[in-house]
Design an enzyme around this catalytic site. Sequence first.
Site, PDB file in Angstrom:
ATOM      1  N   ASP A  78      -1.382   4.434  -6.553  1.00 26.89           N
ATOM      2  CA  ASP A  78      -0.979   3.519  -7.621  1.00 26.89           C
ATOM      3  C   ASP A  78      -1.470   4.043  -8.960  1.00 26.89           C
ATOM      4  O   ASP A  78      -2.181   5.041  -9.023  1.00 26.89           O
ATOM      5  CB  ASP A  78      -1.553   2.119  -7.367  1.00 26.89           C
ATOM      6  CG  ASP A  78      -3.069   2.141  -7.322  1.00 26.89           C
ATOM      7  OD1 ASP A  78      -3.697   2.011  -8.395  1.00 26.89           O
ATOM      8  OD2 ASP A  78      -3.644   2.311  -6.219  1.00 26.89           O
TER       9      ASP A  78
ATOM     10  N   ASP B 196      -3.474   2.234 -10.975  1.00 21.44           N
ATOM     11  CA  ASP B 196      -4.523   1.315 -11.382  1.00 21.44           C
ATOM     12  C   ASP B 196      -3.871   0.227 -12.237  1.00 21.44           C
ATOM     13  O   ASP B 196      -2.724  -0.154 -11.981  1.00 21.44           O
ATOM     14  CB  ASP B 196      -5.661   2.057 -12.093  1.00 21.44           C
ATOM     15  CG  ASP B 196      -6.983   1.301 -11.991  1.00 21.44           C
ATOM     16  OD1 ASP B 196      -7.402   1.023 -10.858  1.00 21.44           O
ATOM     17  OD2 ASP B 196      -7.569   0.986 -13.038  1.00 21.44           O
TER      18      ASP B 196
END
Length: 292
Positions: A208, A210
Site C-alpha cells: 500500500d 500508507d
Amino acid sequence: MTKLAIIGGSGIYDIDGLEDAQWISVDTPWGAPSDQLLTGRLSGLDMVFLPRHGRGHVHSPSTVPYRANIDALKRLGVTDVVSVSAVGSFREKMAPGDFVLVDQFIDRTVHRESSFFGTGCVAHVSLAHPTCARLSAACLAAALDADITVHDGGTYLAMEGPQFSTLAESRMFRESWGADVIGMTNMPEAKLAREAELCYASVAMVTDYDSWHPDHGEVDVTRIIEILTGNAGKARAMVARLPAALAARDGEARPPCEHGCDRALEYALLTAPDKRAPEVMARLDAVAGRVL
C-alpha cells in the site's frame, strides 16, 4: 558451508519445493521462537524457514520473539538470512506489488529487546550498513529472474505498531525523514542478526501507499490482504531462484563475507574476560560462541 534461512512475513508460512522437509523445535536461552522451524534442501542448498508471526499469524509485531528467532537460526548453523516482510510505500514509484531491497533503517520501535548483550557482557557492533550487499545482490538477481519489479535500495522506517501511521506521521516520515517504506518487523531483527554475525538481507514487499498518498487515502486492510496474496506468490518464486543466485550448494565451502557481516563481533566485546557474567556467557553460546 552456506545455509540459508528465510524469515517469512505476513502471508508467507512455508516454502514450496523443499526436499526432506521437516518441522523441528529449537530451544533457546531467550525462550521459544515464533514457531517450529522448517528445514530441508532446495536445489541442493541447505535451507531453514521460520514464519515470523507463527503459522496462523499468532504474534503481533511487538510480541515476535526476535532474540529467540535469531538465536535458533544460529544454533541450526544458518549463515545467511533473507527477511521477507510486508511494507507500506512512501514513494510513488514503489507501487503495491513491487519489492524493495532495503539497505538502511530508521528504528522507531520502543517496546522490544534489541540486543543479546548488556550487563555482564557489553558489546557494540557497527550498523552503518545494516544489510549485506552480497546477499542483497543475490536477492536482486533472483527477483529479476522471477520477473518481479524490484527496487535496489531503500530506507525502511520501523514503527512499533500494531496501528498504522497517522497522516501527520506518514507525511513526516516521507517528506522530512526521507524514508522509502514503512514496516513493523525488521527492527530489532536486523540488529540481532548483525550481533549474531549473520549476513542479513531485507526484501520489503509493498502492499500500500500508507496514508500520505492523496489518491489512495488511509490504509485499507482488505486491499492489503489482496496484495499480500499476490506478493506471497512472488516471494516463493524469488526464493526458488536464490540457490542459483547465491551460486552455493550444500557441502561447498563458504568464503568469508566480503563485507564482514560474519566477523561483526571481532572487536565488539568491551567487557573484560574476567568481568563477564557466567550466566550471560551461557546465553551467548550460540550467538557469540566464535569470539567467546
